[in-house]
Enzyme design. Structure first.
Site: not given
Ligand code: NAD
Length: 360
Positions: A130, A214
């Site tokens: 999401k 959420y």
């Molecule tokens: P994060 O910044 O920690 O990780 C993002 C990952 O995507 C990194 O590994 C990065 O290298 C990669 N990536 C690929 N293409 C990219 C680009 N163009 N720019 C930047 N990074 C890029 O983020 P996160 O917190 O892990 O979030 C990732 C996804 O998961 C998002 O969609 C977020 O909304 C979702 N998320 C969901 C939940 C949940 O509870 N369902 C919780 C946290 C995050």
């Protein structure tokens, strides 16, 4: 005799072949579903990758990342053979890897459409985090790509698989609260500087897209209704450089077909943060707080905590999709569910910009 024997042989041989083909299919069907994780950031590292150990019907079999060092270190940690560690550039090669059946996209939202569509075109089922995508049009393209590849799609709405939220839905539906008067949900936190979450080009928006979703989800799954109109107001604190490109505080009202009051809030400058929903019924007030954390959920009725056994919501989400892949049936949170939220969020943005209610 010869004719008799050979006829018997042929029958036995045909039967044997049919049976062995069936056995192969059965064996294939009873294998855990093979998942590849695309994007090894914080959520993947801390919540999703470790949860495969708790899955009943899913196995982590591949990794897809743009960072070679992560492929190396997480490949070693989770025992993924070198041949199943793919870079984004090479990811089309997963098409020839039958062990990978699902790609789970866990990257910033603006990248979800491209990665999800490429995964579907490589003939894989797609689970996408999401918010599904920055625009409803993106969501439609993603759904169409999965459909034309004959693949299933799931959005990572983990709360739909979490015990306290499921119990709350049940209580709202089965009359335990009597006639319901109102639904309210607030989700927000105080965001740090310099994250992709405050950059519209990557996040698709601000607090509403990332955390307000959420609240919107809770209002929709608790009420079981689809809003027909939204009204919203956005407030950004002056002189805060976190909010030059994305919104901070969103207050919104959803008009439900039943007429029950329904409102929510979302924020990126809230201290302390909030993760709560409240349902007021004629028999009492149901409070989820924290409502949608990674762990430590609490649900109470009239201030009395309800005893609910915690479950692993991440593993439950992954197992559910894996079960649907093996046995068929409706995915609980399909692409269409992600699209519904993005349509409503677009209407929230339109309403905040125009100062008028927007019909859905
Ligand atoms: P994060 O910044 O920690 O990780 C993002 C990952 O995507 C990194 O590994 C990065 O290298 C990669 N990536 C690929 N293409 C990219 C680009 N163009 N720019 C930047 N990074 C890029 O983020 P996160 O917190 O892990 O979030 C990732 C996804 O998961 C998002 O969609 C977020 O909304 C979702 N998320 C969901 C939940 C949940 O509870 N369902 C919780 C946290 C995050």
């Amino acid at each position: 005799m010869l004719r008799e024997l050979s006829r018997r042989d042929i029958i036995a041989g045909t039967l044997g072949l049919a049976l062995s083909r069936k056995r192969v299919r059965e064996r294939q069907d009873s294998r855990p579903v093979g998942w590849a994780i695309l994007g090894i950031g914080s959520y993947a590292q801390n919540q999703i990758l470790p949860s495969f150990a708790a899955c009943r019907n899913a196995k982590l079999v591949g990794l897809i990342s743009g960072t070679p060092a992560k492929l190396e270190s997480f490949g070693e940690k989770y025992d993924i053979p070198k041949g199943k560690r793919y870079s984004y550039r090479q990811m089309e090669a997963i098409k020839d890897d039958p062990d990978i059946e699902v790609v789970y996209v866990i990257t910033p939202p603006a990248t979800h459409p491209e990665f999800s569509i490429r995964a579907a075109e490589a003939n894989k089922h797609v689970c996408c985090e999401k918010p599904m995508a920055p625009t409803a049009e993106d969501c439609r393209r993603m759904i169409a790509a999965c459909r034309s590849a004959g693949k299933l799609m799931q959005i990572g709405y983990r709360s739909h698989y979490e015990a306290h939220n499921l119990r709350a839905i049940e209580m709202c539906r089965n009359g335990e609260l009597g006639e319901i008067r109102s639904f309210r949900s607030d989700h927000g936190f105080n965001i740090g500087r310099g994250q992709w979450r405050t950059k519209r080009a990557l996040a698709g928006g601000g607090s509403m897209m990332d955390i307000g979703i959420y609240a919107l989800q809770a209002l929709r799954y608790l009420s079981g209704e689809e809003p027909i109109e939204v009204s919203a107001k956005i407030t950004n604190p002056p002189n805060d450089d976190r909010f030059v490109d994305c919104e901070d505080d969103v207050q919104f009202t959803l008009k439900l077909p039943s007429g029950i009051a329904c409102s929510g809030g979302s924020g990126y400058s809230w201290t302390p943060g909030k993760s709560r929903f409240e349902v007021v019924g004629e028999k009492g007030v149901l409070l989820g707080e924290p409502a949608t954390p990674y762990g430590g959920h609490r649900l109470s009725l009239n201030g009395v905590p309800l005893p609910i056994a915690a479950n692993n919501q991440f593993a439950a989400q992954i197992d559910h999709f894996s079960d649907r892949i093996r046995t068929g049936g409706q995915v609980r949170t399909p692409g269409e569910e992600g699209l519904r939220d993005i349509r409503i969020i677009e209407a929230i943005y339109d309403s905040a910009a125009s100062g008028k209610p927007v019909k859905l």
